[in-house]
Design a protein around this motif. Structure first.
Motif, mmCIF file in Angstrom:
data_model
loop_
_atom_site.group_PDB
_atom_site.id
_atom_site.type_symbol
_atom_site.label_atom_id
_atom_site.label_comp_id
_atom_site.label_asym_id
_atom_site.label_seq_id
_atom_site.Cartn_x
_atom_site.Cartn_y
_atom_site.Cartn_z
ATOM 1 N N CYS A 133 -37.729 -36.682 -8.148
ATOM 2 C CA CYS A 133 -37.188 -35.360 -8.477
ATOM 3 C C CYS A 133 -37.999 -34.294 -7.748
ATOM 4 O O CYS A 133 -38.936 -34.597 -7.012
ATOM 5 C CB CYS A 133 -37.236 -35.124 -9.990
ATOM 6 N N ASN A 134 -37.628 -33.027 -7.961
ATOM 7 C CA ASN A 134 -38.357 -31.924 -7.338
ATOM 8 C C ASN A 134 -38.708 -30.891 -8.399
ATOM 9 O O ASN A 134 -37.952 -29.952 -8.636
ATOM 10 C CB ASN A 134 -37.529 -31.300 -6.212
ATOM 11 N N VAL A 135 -39.845 -31.098 -9.052
ATOM 12 C CA VAL A 135 -40.356 -30.098 -9.996
ATOM 13 C C VAL A 135 -41.361 -29.249 -9.222
ATOM 14 O O VAL A 135 -42.415 -29.747 -8.828
ATOM 15 C CB VAL A 135 -41.056 -30.758 -11.212
ATOM 16 N N PRO A 136 -41.042 -27.964 -8.965
ATOM 17 C CA PRO A 136 -41.999 -27.125 -8.251
ATOM 18 C C PRO A 136 -43.051 -26.561 -9.207
ATOM 19 O O PRO A 136 -42.837 -26.498 -10.422
ATOM 20 C CB PRO A 136 -41.133 -25.998 -7.682
ATOM 21 N N LEU A 137 -44.189 -26.147 -8.638
ATOM 22 C CA LEU A 137 -45.239 -25.486 -9.402
ATOM 23 C C LEU A 137 -45.324 -24.031 -8.976
ATOM 24 O O LEU A 137 -45.429 -23.734 -7.780
ATOM 25 C CB LEU A 137 -46.588 -26.175 -9.137
ATOM 26 N N LEU A 138 -45.232 -23.145 -9.945
ATOM 27 C CA LEU A 138 -45.428 -21.717 -9.686
ATOM 28 C C LEU A 138 -46.758 -21.294 -10.290
ATOM 29 O O LEU A 138 -47.093 -21.706 -11.400
ATOM 30 C CB LEU A 138 -44.312 -20.878 -10.342
ATOM 31 N N LEU A 139 -47.492 -20.479 -9.564
ATOM 32 C CA LEU A 139 -48.738 -19.929 -10.079
ATOM 33 C C LEU A 139 -48.580 -18.419 -10.171
ATOM 34 O O LEU A 139 -48.281 -17.767 -9.163
ATOM 35 C CB LEU A 139 -49.904 -20.266 -9.143
#
Length: 493
Positions: A133-139
């Motif tokens: 899957c493609n779970v992005p990380l936002l900071l």
């Protein structure tokens, strides 16, 4: 808008402030507007008054017990579909100053040479690899952490995680005497500004363009958590529940202990779920009671309140939040997210200033079908001080695929209580005072004060107190086993 309800002096104050803020070139028009709206709300005295008699304890439908959640799908393709709707967002605006570090707190080494950020990236990478899957990380950075974070994230360029950063708003501190922006008084450096609390996350997501970009990729939910909470990992059961029940907002709460008495709690109020913070509690619900210490039977006075009672309010907010992205867009566009304002007085070079902040948890009452989920305590493992660092670096925890997991050899489900003196406050000092982290699997409590140094291979059990007399260096020898001991000098070893 809110200015219509202002008194004449306050309206004039706001007008002068607007003119001054218009000339601040360091911030965007969106930030200027957001700041002026916040100040206008503050000046209007807008506040939500809680009627104590209307507070109800939330039912299990409103605050759902974790063990009542349906299991996550067994089918890997169904799990992939779920995860492809998700974004993980970590609050990364804080500096590690309370622990004597410079730069973002998320780059403090937690365990095995890995930082908070390393662990977060490893966890998401494992999800993406396992389920394709493609779970992005936002900071979400602040102006304090942005530059350092941009350099740090370069090392993850080859990982299987898309990392995006954006800055939360930058607002000018207000000089209390004349209500003018501090940067207009010559404080043009960082100390003239402040990030206005994590309640700003919704507006900043929108203003940064990240919200629309995520929606265009088919993302539906954002999981928001503090970067220093090692227990805040993606939970498929929670995500599955929210998607199935179309909950726009979910706050993870967990059972209160006496250490959490100040944490906000969830209540049912006039048919809606909302966060109750200690600042909203009427004074008459704070009373002085005389308690007796069970161990020594000496009476002592302590401020006790109904709010702090772990009988009346049994849960508190972990600040792990799950929010529907379309709902955020709807509410931000309607300017409907009017969370309670938290005035935070400070002093800069002898000048009294005010910063107005909001908290993301307080937004719960504006979302439809909002719920709490009463999660296990393992989902709340924050590292706020070196005493917490001692816990997570010890044999109480194991590191598995980036997850910090409690060691099954620990019989007591609660962590030991640890108090370290000021000599241990800074991470550098803390690390230098331990040749190796002691074994604390069977420890109930540890209290250390004075100039104490720990050798290697030490085991602590039961209740241990170590107190060095002023001016005396107390060294605990390698291999010591201390069980239910009070150490005041070498003779006690």
């Amino acid at each position: 808008m809110a200015a219509a309800t202002l008194s004449a002096p306050d309206a004039e104050k706001l007008s002068k402030l607007k003119a001054a803020v218009a000339g601040l070139h360091q911030i965007s028009d969106n930030e200027k507007n957001g700041f002026i709206n916040l100040v206008a709300r503050y000046l209007s005295g807008e506040a939500q008054h809680i009627e104590w008699s209307k507070i109800k304890t939330p039912t299990d439908e409103v605050v759902v017990p974790y063990d009542r959640l349906a299991p996550a799908p067994d089918d890997a393709s169904e799990t992939k579909k779920l995860l492809d709707k998700l974004v993980v967002l970590k609050l990364n605006g804080g500096l590690g100053t309370t622990m004597g570090c410079t730069g973002p707190k998320s780059v403090i080494e937690v365990r095995n040479g890995l930082t908070f950020l390393d662990l977060i990236v490893i966890q998401i990478e494992n999800l993406n690899n396992t389920y394709k899957c493609n779970v992005p990380l936002l900071l979400m950075n602040s102006f304090n952490t942005h530059d350092d974070t941009m350099k740090i994230v370069e090392k993850y360029s080859n990982s299987n995680v898309e990392i995006h950063t954006f800055n939360q708003s930058q607002y000018p501190r207000l000089v209390v005497d004349d209500f003018m922006p501090l940067p207009c008084k010559g404080h043009t450096g960082k100390d003239g500004w402040y990030p206005p609390g994590h309640g700003d996350i919704f507006l900043s997501l929108m203003n940064s363009g990240k919200l629309d970009a995520l929606l265009s990729q088919g993302k539906e939910y954002v999981f928001i958590a503090n970067s220093d909470n090692l227990g805040a990992v993606v939970d498929l059961k929670i995500l599955n529940h929210l998607v199935s029940n179309r909950n726009e907002y979910c706050m993870e709460v967990t059972p209160k202990t006496l250490a959490d008495v100040k944490g906000g709690t969830l209540i049912s109020y006039e048919g809606k779920v909302q966060l109750l913070e200690i600042a909203q509690v009427p004074d008459e619900h704070v009373t002085v009671a005389v308690l007796h210490c069970i161990e020594c039977c000496h009476p002592f006075s302590q401020i006790v309140s109904e709010f702090k009672s772990i009988e009346k309010f049994k849960i508190f907010n972990t600040n792990n939040l799950w929010v529907n992205l379309k709902a955020i867009k709807r509410l931000v566009e309607a300017e409907a997210l009017k969370m309670e304002i938290i005035p935070n007085p400070k002093e800069v070079d002898g000048v009294k200033v005010l910063q107005l902040e909001t908290a993301a948890g307080a937004a719960i009452r504006f979302f439809d079908n909002a719920i709490g989920i009463n999660v296990p305590r393992s989902r709340f493992l924050p590292v706020k001080a070196t005493s917490d660092l001692l816990l997570v670096q010890s044999d109480l925890y194991n590191l598995v695929d980036g997850f910090v997991v409690q060691n099954k050899a620990r019989v007591n489900p609660a962590n030991p209580s640890i108090e370290l003196g000021p000599e241990f406050k800074k991470v550098g000092n803390f690390l230098s005072r331990f040749k190796s982290i002691p074994s604390i699997i069977e420890l109930d409590s540890l209290k250390v004060s004075g100039d104490v140094w720990f050798g290697a291979g030490i085991t602590l059990k039961g209740k241990v107190t170590i107190s060095a007399k002023p001016g005396v260096k107390l060294e605990i020898p390698d291999g010591s086993v201390l069980e239910n001991k009070e150490i005041n000098g070498p003779k006690d070893l």
